[in-house]
Design a protein around this motif. Structure first.
Motif, PDB file in Angstrom:
ATOM      1  N   ARG A  12     -18.000  -7.005  -8.317  1.00 27.10           N
ATOM      2  CA  ARG A  12     -16.646  -7.041  -8.890  1.00 27.10           C
ATOM      3  C   ARG A  12     -16.265  -8.447  -9.355  1.00 27.10           C
ATOM      4  O   ARG A  12     -15.772  -8.634 -10.472  1.00 27.10           O
ATOM      5  CB  ARG A  12     -15.667  -6.541  -7.834  1.00 27.10           C
ATOM      6  CG  ARG A  12     -14.203  -6.651  -8.219  1.00 27.10           C
ATOM      7  CD  ARG A  12     -13.332  -6.365  -7.007  1.00 27.10           C
ATOM      8  NE  ARG A  12     -13.575  -5.033  -6.518  1.00 27.10           N
ATOM      9  CZ  ARG A  12     -12.925  -3.954  -6.960  1.00 27.10           C
ATOM     10  NH1 ARG A  12     -12.003  -4.080  -7.895  1.00 27.10           N
ATOM     11  NH2 ARG A  12     -13.185  -2.770  -6.460  1.00 27.10           N
ATOM     12  N   THR A  15     -14.245  -4.171 -21.012  1.00 28.86           N
ATOM     13  CA  THR A  15     -14.943  -3.235 -20.141  1.00 28.86           C
ATOM     14  C   THR A  15     -15.173  -1.923 -20.876  1.00 28.86           C
ATOM     15  O   THR A  15     -14.237  -1.360 -21.454  1.00 28.86           O
ATOM     16  CB  THR A  15     -14.152  -2.964 -18.852  1.00 28.86           C
ATOM     17  OG1 THR A  15     -13.943  -4.205 -18.162  1.00 28.86           O
ATOM     18  CG2 THR A  15     -14.902  -2.007 -17.935  1.00 28.86           C
ATOM     19  N   HIS A  74     -16.401   1.865 -20.102  1.00 29.04           N
ATOM     20  CA  HIS A  74     -16.545   2.757 -18.949  1.00 29.04           C
ATOM     21  C   HIS A  74     -17.177   4.076 -19.398  1.00 29.04           C
ATOM     22  O   HIS A  74     -16.690   4.731 -20.321  1.00 29.04           O
ATOM     23  CB  HIS A  74     -15.174   3.029 -18.324  1.00 29.04           C
ATOM     24  CG  HIS A  74     -15.221   3.929 -17.139  1.00 29.04           C
ATOM     25  ND1 HIS A  74     -14.336   4.970 -16.946  1.00 29.04           N
ATOM     26  CD2 HIS A  74     -16.055   3.966 -16.076  1.00 29.04           C
ATOM     27  CE1 HIS A  74     -14.626   5.594 -15.823  1.00 29.04           C
ATOM     28  NE2 HIS A  74     -15.661   4.996 -15.270  1.00 29.04           N
ATOM     29  N   VAL A 116     -19.667  -0.278 -17.145  1.00 33.85           N
ATOM     30  CA  VAL A 116     -19.506   0.251 -15.791  1.00 33.85           C
ATOM     31  C   VAL A 116     -19.527   1.770 -15.803  1.00 33.85           C
ATOM     32  O   VAL A 116     -19.310   2.412 -16.831  1.00 33.85           O
ATOM     33  CB  VAL A 116     -18.200  -0.262 -15.144  1.00 33.85           C
ATOM     34  CG1 VAL A 116     -18.180  -1.781 -15.083  1.00 33.85           C
ATOM     35  CG2 VAL A 116     -16.968   0.246 -15.896  1.00 33.85           C
ATOM     36  N   TYR A 148     -12.976  -6.369 -15.063  1.00 33.94           N
ATOM     37  CA  TYR A 148     -13.083  -5.173 -14.229  1.00 33.94           C
ATOM     38  C   TYR A 148     -11.786  -4.873 -13.479  1.00 33.94           C
ATOM     39  O   TYR A 148     -11.369  -3.714 -13.397  1.00 33.94           O
ATOM     40  CB  TYR A 148     -14.243  -5.315 -13.237  1.00 33.94           C
ATOM     41  CG  TYR A 148     -14.453  -4.054 -12.435  1.00 33.94           C
ATOM     42  CD1 TYR A 148     -15.180  -2.995 -12.965  1.00 33.94           C
ATOM     43  CD2 TYR A 148     -13.889  -3.897 -11.178  1.00 33.94           C
ATOM     44  CE1 TYR A 148     -15.342  -1.819 -12.258  1.00 33.94           C
ATOM     45  CE2 TYR A 148     -14.044  -2.725 -10.459  1.00 33.94           C
ATOM     46  CZ  TYR A 148     -14.771  -1.690 -10.996  1.00 33.94           C
ATOM     47  OH  TYR A 148     -14.917  -0.522 -10.300  1.00 33.94           O
TER      48      TYR A 148
END
Length: 646
Positions: free
Chosen positions: A206, A216, A218, A33, A231
């Motif tokens: 989402r 996750t 990032h 993400v 998430y």
């Protein structure tokens, strides 16, 4: 496993990743993400070998098989089933070997090829390919249709099915939900939760990320941070970290101010010069904590409607469908009698191809009803978001041109600066207002369509898949704006977070009818999974029995026995190493889980003694993880050497 150690990645002069470190373990499901342009797709390019690191060390097991969705639009006349079946590269290669062996009349090679095909699952491969196609929303009657007979969105679904068909240890998915309806999305989630390899997915959905990922990664400010969790958990942990970082930054600023004040006050006094100099050195040694620089999220709002007719519209015994050029009609929905009231929030559900978009297009006046009556309330003003943004945009024109033309159509005398300011509120500023729409990204086109809708001050919003290509921040802004909207909303979307946030009731479109759906989205998801299971069982029951020719000829028995014996010997050699490798994997998983727990505890404001204990244990975990990762690499290389006869 995949490791990045001090990896730097550039695109041109822009640094996307700056000396980052990360580890992805076998079998993990990872969500990647970050804001648009942060470097997610570039990291995918590093993983698939189309881009190389500019610094540091990147490692991925060379024996891993990788699958990803091809981004080009397929142009071929082969059937949908054959196109997806070719995604199994091992089967395709074995079939070529069999063909060559048959042409050469080599009995042993023919026998070996048949045995290998059996091991590769050739007997049920067509059924598996067709199950993938049906799961992604195609109809049984389309299985043998040529690929180039489908529209662009459907061809991309076939590319996705082709990637899922490929046996893989690593599966890379970049926005796989963009061309899917909710029924296909639910099926894909179920398929991915059963996937045994390593999954890395980029998505702005989402609930999809929450369903299929457990880790996750990032990307922000050229840094890559790993979080243990999906998430939603990532958002919670990151919010806590940002609060802690801001508090630490403010405390450090107070300390810096205090030290600087002492230096400024006493640096000229001989009796205090030494103390002042020591504080100067303390300032120089201090590792500066960066302030939290949270980018402003995109927000907008719908203007108050000029009026609110009630009812908005009424459908009376209506039939919806298509008229061909020769005048023939294809009816999809019939006998529809529904009333839409002011202030309703209606989510339109239904399996793919059942007529959701046809219903919306007819209400939006882009199609005429085939029968019955559509009665509009006085003063009805419709804002329509088409599933394909270019249906309402001119690719050669620019945003400002669209706004000028819209203002004229609405009879509004608007100054250019006023239109520029309005576009600026939708993040179109500077030269972007004169950039051709055809050169814009999908997200930018979607924002422009939203801007055009807002300008018209509608009282009925018809939104057909509005979140395609929108990032998470824009999706959240849309949900907030819709909740504040005073008119009526009719929404078709595969984004369940948006449906849950906006809709109060649901209509189910299916089997030629439109009726209420008595249940929530979880009930609808179970309904879709049951339908998909029914289709798979129907397909399995109708699958042809494999012809006798797939069995290996008798003169190949000795060759198969020798091959089996060789495989057994190889398995015996690698068995202890693989057993140890599995133990290392288990220990690494436990250590990473403990590390995540310790990091969470440290973020909760513990007592000094507990902080010290957690810190010591965290360092011990990190050290052991590093040692085990090195050992994992050594074992993998040993196994690879044995399998390659080295």
């Amino acid at each position: 496993m995949i490791t990045l150690k001090n990896v730097t990645l550039r695109r041109g002069s822009k640094v996307l990743l700056d000396a980052v470190n990360a580890t992805i373990h076998p079998g993990e499901s990872v969500g990647l993400v970050g804001r648009n342009g942060a470097g997610k797709s570039s990291l995918f390019a590093l993983l698939n070998g189309s881009l190389h690191e500019d610094g540091g060390d990147f490692f991925m097991p060379p024996q891993w098989r990788m699958a990803q969705v091809a981004q080009h639009m397929p142009e071929t006349s082969e059937s949908a089933t054959d196109f997806v079946l070719d995604g199994d590269t091992r089967l395709s290669s074995l079939r070529e070997q069999l063909q060559k062996a048959e042409q050469a009349g080599d009995g042993l090679a023919i026998a070996q090829a048949h045995a290998d095909l059996a091991d590769a699952g050739a007997h049920d491969a067509p059924a598996r390919a067709q199950a993938l196609i049906l799961g992604l929303g195609f109809q049984v009657g389309q299985l043998d249709n040529p690929v180039n007979s489908f529209s662009g969105g459907w061809r991309m679904r076939l590319q996705l099915a082709r990637a899922l068909m490929c046996p893989s240890d690593l599966l890379l998915l970049d926005e796989p939900t963009n061309h899917l309806d909710l029924d296909a999305l639910v099926w894909l989630e179920a398929w991915l939760t059963r996937y045994e390899g390593t999954l890395i997915v980029i998505s702005h959905d989402r609930e999809f990320l929450d369903a299929v990922t457990r880790v996750t990664l990032h990307i922000e400010n050229a840094q890559l941070t790993r979080y243990g969790g999906n998430y939603s958990l990532f958002e919670d942990l990151r919010a806590q970290q940002m609060l802690l970082q801001q508090a630490a930054f403010e405390r450090q600023q107070d300390k810096i101010a205090h030290l600087q004040k002492f230096i400024d006050r006493f640096k000229a006094q001989a009796t205090k010069a030494r103390q002042a100099q020591s504080r100067v050195k303390a300032l120089e040694r201090m590792e500066k904590i960066a302030p939290v620089l949270a980018s402003a999220d995109f927000t907008f709002e719908f203007k108050e409607p000029a009026n609110l007719p009630n009812p908005m519209l009424a459908l009376t015994d209506a039939a919806f469908g298509y008229r061909a050029g020769d005048g023939s009609e294809t009816t999809i929905l019939r006998g529809v009698s529904k009333t839409v009231l002011a202030g309703q929030r209606i989510g339109i559900l239904g399996a793919n191809g059942q007529g959701k978009s046809t219903l919306v297009k007819t209400i939006a006046r882009t199609m005429a009803p085939l029968a019955g009556k559509v009665t509009e309330g006085k003063g009805l003003a419709i804002g329509y978001f088409a599933q394909q943004e270019l249906d309402v945009l001119h690719p050669d024109d620019h945003p400002l041109g669209h706004m000028v033309r819209l203002a004229r159509t609405c009879g509004i005398d608007a100054r250019e600066q006023e239109l520029r300011n309005f576009l600026g509120s939708f993040n179109f500023s500077g030269d972007m207002v004169t950039q051709p729409v055809g050169s814009m990204s999908g997200g930018e086109k979607a924002r422009l369509v939203l801007a055009l809708i807002v300008w018209q001050r509608p009282n009925l919003l018809l939104l057909d898949e509005p979140t395609n290509h929108l990032d998470l921040a824009t999706r959240e802004a849309l949900a907030m704006a819709l909740n504040e909207f005073e008119g009526t909303v009719m929404l078709v979307s595969h984004d369940r977070a948006l449906l849950r946030a906006v809709c109060d009731e649901f209509w189910l479109v299916g089997r030629g009818q439109v009726g209420p759906f008595d249940g929530d989205l979880d009930d609808y998801q179970r309904y879709l999974l049951d339908e998909a299971k029914r289709l798979r069982e129907q397909l399995r029951a109708s699958a042809p029995v494999a012809p006798a020719s797939t069995a290996a000829p008798k003169d190949g028995r000795e060759q198969r026995r020798a091959s089996a014996q060789a495989r057994q010997q190889l398995a015996e050699k690698t068995k202890p190493y693989k057993r140890e490798l599995a133990q290392v994997d288990t220990r690494l998983a436990a250590l990473n889980a403990e590390k995540t727990t310790l990091e969470e505890r440290l973020s909760q404001g513990l007592a000094p003694q507990d902080i010290a204990d957690c810190g010591r244990r965290l360092k011990a975990c990190s050290d052991e993880i590093e040692e085990l990762e090195l050992h994992w690499l050594e074992l993998s290389e040993t196994i690879e050497g044995i399998e390659n006869g080295l």
